[in-house]
Motif scaffolding. Sequence first.
Motif, PDB file in Angstrom:
ATOM      1  N   LEU A  36      24.900  60.070  97.745  1.00  9.53           N
ATOM      2  CA  LEU A  36      23.475  60.649  97.929  1.00  9.53           C
ATOM      3  C   LEU A  36      22.663  59.492  98.725  1.00  9.53           C
ATOM      4  O   LEU A  36      21.751  60.070  99.488  1.00  9.53           O
ATOM      5  N   LEU A  37      22.694  58.450  98.332  1.00  6.30           N
ATOM      6  CA  LEU A  37      21.910  57.426  98.856  1.00  6.30           C
ATOM      7  C   LEU A  37      22.243  57.135 100.346  1.00  6.30           C
ATOM      8  O   LEU A  37      21.307  57.329 101.277  1.00  6.30           O
ATOM      9  N   LEU A  45      14.944  60.201 103.542  1.00  5.57           N
ATOM     10  CA  LEU A  45      14.303  60.464 102.023  1.00  5.57           C
ATOM     11  C   LEU A  45      14.748  59.240 101.141  1.00  5.57           C
ATOM     12  O   LEU A  45      15.837  58.541 101.551  1.00  5.57           O
ATOM     13  N   GLU A  46      14.349  59.106 100.120  1.00  8.14           N
ATOM     14  CA  GLU A  46      14.408  58.330  98.894  1.00  8.14           C
ATOM     15  C   GLU A  46      15.257  59.008  97.909  1.00  8.14           C
ATOM     16  O   GLU A  46      14.540  59.877  97.677  1.00  8.14           O
ATOM     17  N   ALA A 136      22.407  70.367  97.915  1.00  7.84           N
ATOM     18  CA  ALA A 136      21.304  70.333  97.414  1.00  7.84           C
ATOM     19  C   ALA A 136      20.188  69.388  98.213  1.00  7.84           C
ATOM     20  O   ALA A 136      18.982  69.941  98.601  1.00  7.84           O
ATOM     21  N   LEU A 137      20.461  68.252  98.448  1.00  8.10           N
ATOM     22  CA  LEU A 137      19.703  67.246  99.069  1.00  8.10           C
ATOM     23  C   LEU A 137      19.212  67.793 100.440  1.00  8.10           C
ATOM     24  O   LEU A 137      18.438  67.607 100.907  1.00  8.10           O
ATOM     25  N   ASP A 138      20.389  68.179 101.101  1.00  4.82           N
ATOM     26  CA  ASP A 138      19.929  68.917 102.597  1.00  4.82           C
ATOM     27  C   ASP A 138      19.206  69.850 102.497  1.00  4.82           C
ATOM     28  O   ASP A 138      18.129  70.010 103.201  1.00  4.82           O
ATOM     29  N   ASN A 142      15.192  70.099 104.098  1.00  2.00           N
ATOM     30  CA  ASN A 142      15.028  71.422 104.930  1.00  2.00           C
ATOM     31  C   ASN A 142      13.676  71.933 104.474  1.00  2.00           C
ATOM     32  O   ASN A 142      12.614  72.273 105.200  1.00  2.00           O
ATOM     33  N   LEU A 143      13.715  72.018 103.163  1.00  2.00           N
ATOM     34  CA  LEU A 143      12.496  72.587 102.326  1.00  2.00           C
ATOM     35  C   LEU A 143      11.143  71.973 102.677  1.00  2.00           C
ATOM     36  O   LEU A 143      10.151  72.510 103.003  1.00  2.00           O
ATOM     37  N   LEU A 144      11.500  70.706 102.365  1.00  2.00           N
ATOM     38  CA  LEU A 144      10.164  69.566 102.465  1.00  2.00           C
ATOM     39  C   LEU A 144       9.595  69.643 104.129  1.00  2.00           C
ATOM     40  O   LEU A 144       8.569  69.186 104.114  1.00  2.00           O
TER      41      LEU A 144
END
Length: 146
Positions: A36-37, A45-46, A136-138, A142-144
């Motif tokens: 994820l990192l 992102l962090e 989910a991170l992707d 995308n959402l943000l």
Amino acid sequence: MTDTILILNGPNLNLLGKREPHIYGTDTLEHIESLLLARATKLNLEIDMRQSNHEGQIIDWIQNPGDKSAGILLNAGAHTHTSIAIYDALKASALPTIEVHLSNPHAREPFRHRSYVSPVSVGIISGFGANSYLLALDAMANLLSA
Ligand code: DQA
């Protein structure tokens, strides 16, 4: 300021790697965090990844996500199926939440078919093992950026 994504993990997820590997895979939570990192860096992102076996601790984290947090990825483990308190905490949160599961709860025992997280989440990603977290991170990135 770089957005931080809070990644919260509930009970028994500290045992990943040795817990029912035929269901949850062989990756440890630490390894998933390292994946994820790397993905977060590419997405600019962090991440802030945490795990607790205690429902109240998860609620405290949802209530106090930190100033830099822009969204939450939540794998609440078995609390997903039982916790009205987590539902209430998410409902009170201003941050978008994505529900995450390694397994597909709908393909498992009937008691896993109810989720108290789903109604207060933007979306759900489940069934892809460790990759559920990366997807989910992707999705959050995308959402943000929308
Ligand atoms: C889980 C699914 C839940 O039903 C279970 O209680 C877990 C893990 C998953 O990631 O597949 O602890 O959330």
